[in-house]
Design a protein around this motif. Structure first.
Motif, short mmCIF file in Angstrom:
data_model
loop_
_atom_site.label_atom_id
_atom_site.label_comp_id
_atom_site.label_asym_id
_atom_site.label_seq_id
_atom_site.Cartn_x
_atom_site.Cartn_y
_atom_site.Cartn_z
N LEU A 1 9.65 22.61 12.39
CA LEU A 1 10.35 23.69 13.34
C LEU A 1 11.27 24.48 12.62
N LEU A 2 12.38 24.01 11.74
CA LEU A 2 13.14 24.62 10.83
C LEU A 2 12.40 25.77 10.32
N VAL A 3 11.38 25.56 9.43
CA VAL A 3 10.48 26.56 8.86
C VAL A 3 10.04 27.49 9.46
N LEU A 4 9.46 27.09 10.77
CA LEU A 4 9.27 28.11 11.96
C LEU A 4 10.13 29.05 12.35
N PHE A 5 11.47 28.46 12.60
CA PHE A 5 12.53 29.13 13.04
C PHE A 5 13.09 30.52 11.71
N ILE A 6 12.86 29.76 10.40
CA ILE A 6 13.30 30.73 9.46
C ILE A 6 12.22 31.80 9.17
N ALA A 7 11.11 31.58 9.28
CA ALA A 7 10.19 32.57 9.32
C ALA A 7 10.02 33.49 10.45
N GLY A 8 10.15 32.91 11.68
CA GLY A 8 10.47 33.88 12.89
C GLY A 8 11.64 34.62 12.85
N SER A 9 12.81 34.03 12.42
CA SER A 9 13.91 34.86 12.34
C SER A 9 13.88 36.16 11.22
#
Length: 164
Positions: free
Chosen positions: A140-148
């Motif tokens: 979820l952190l990786v998805l958050f960073i990519a999404g940001s």
């Protein structure tokens, strides 16, 4: 599962907020406060954060309460920036980031509580320190960073095309 009435209300509102945030991400690429889904997310997250303060599985004030306060502050600030500072294009970056961070942080207690309770009788995780929780939160952190990063690039493109 042993949820109180407040816990059930908190869970229903929280799940609703998460679902409408996902819908908003899929439709607009962000939690869009100009749309119904974004407004439902903001209101649902505020209610969920406030009700979380009245819930304690382990007794007393704990890390979950701190998350709730941070999430509440982020959503309120983002909504303020959206509603009062529309002319400031650069503040859209802050608004998007705060809403995305609030969404990501909402997953920390959600994953923890879900994985330590479900399925009933044989939960996926034995405790909050179980590796499956850390691995899920890392994804979820990786998805958050990519999404940001994607939101930043999209907002930059939008800011360049919209005249002040």
């Amino acid at each position: 599962m042993g949820l109180s009435s407040l816990g059930i209300f908190h869970t229903v509102i929280g799940v609703t907020a998460i679902v409408v945030a996902i819908v908003s991400y899929l439709k607009y690429g962000k939690i869009n406060l100009a749309e119904t889904s974004g407004k439902i997310y903001a209101l649902g997250t505020v209610i969920t954060s406030l009700t979380a303060l009245g819930i304690s599985k382990h007794g007393g004030f704990n890390a979950g309460h701190v998350f709730s306060i941070f999430i509440l502050i982020m959503v309120v600030v983002a909504y303020f920036l959206f509603s009062r500072k529309q002319a400031h294009k650069t503040l859209r970056y802050v608004e998007n980031f705060l809403l995305s961070l609030s969404f990501f942080l909402s997953w920390v207690p959600t994953v923890n509580e879900t994985f330590t309770r479900v399925p009933l009788g044989h939960p996926l995780a034995k405790s909050p320190t179980d590796p499956i929780i850390a691995q899920t939160l890392l994804v979820l952190l990786v998805l958050f960073i990519a999404g940001s990063v994607l939101q930043f690039l999209t907002q930059r493109k939008l800011n360049r095309t919209v005249k002040p």
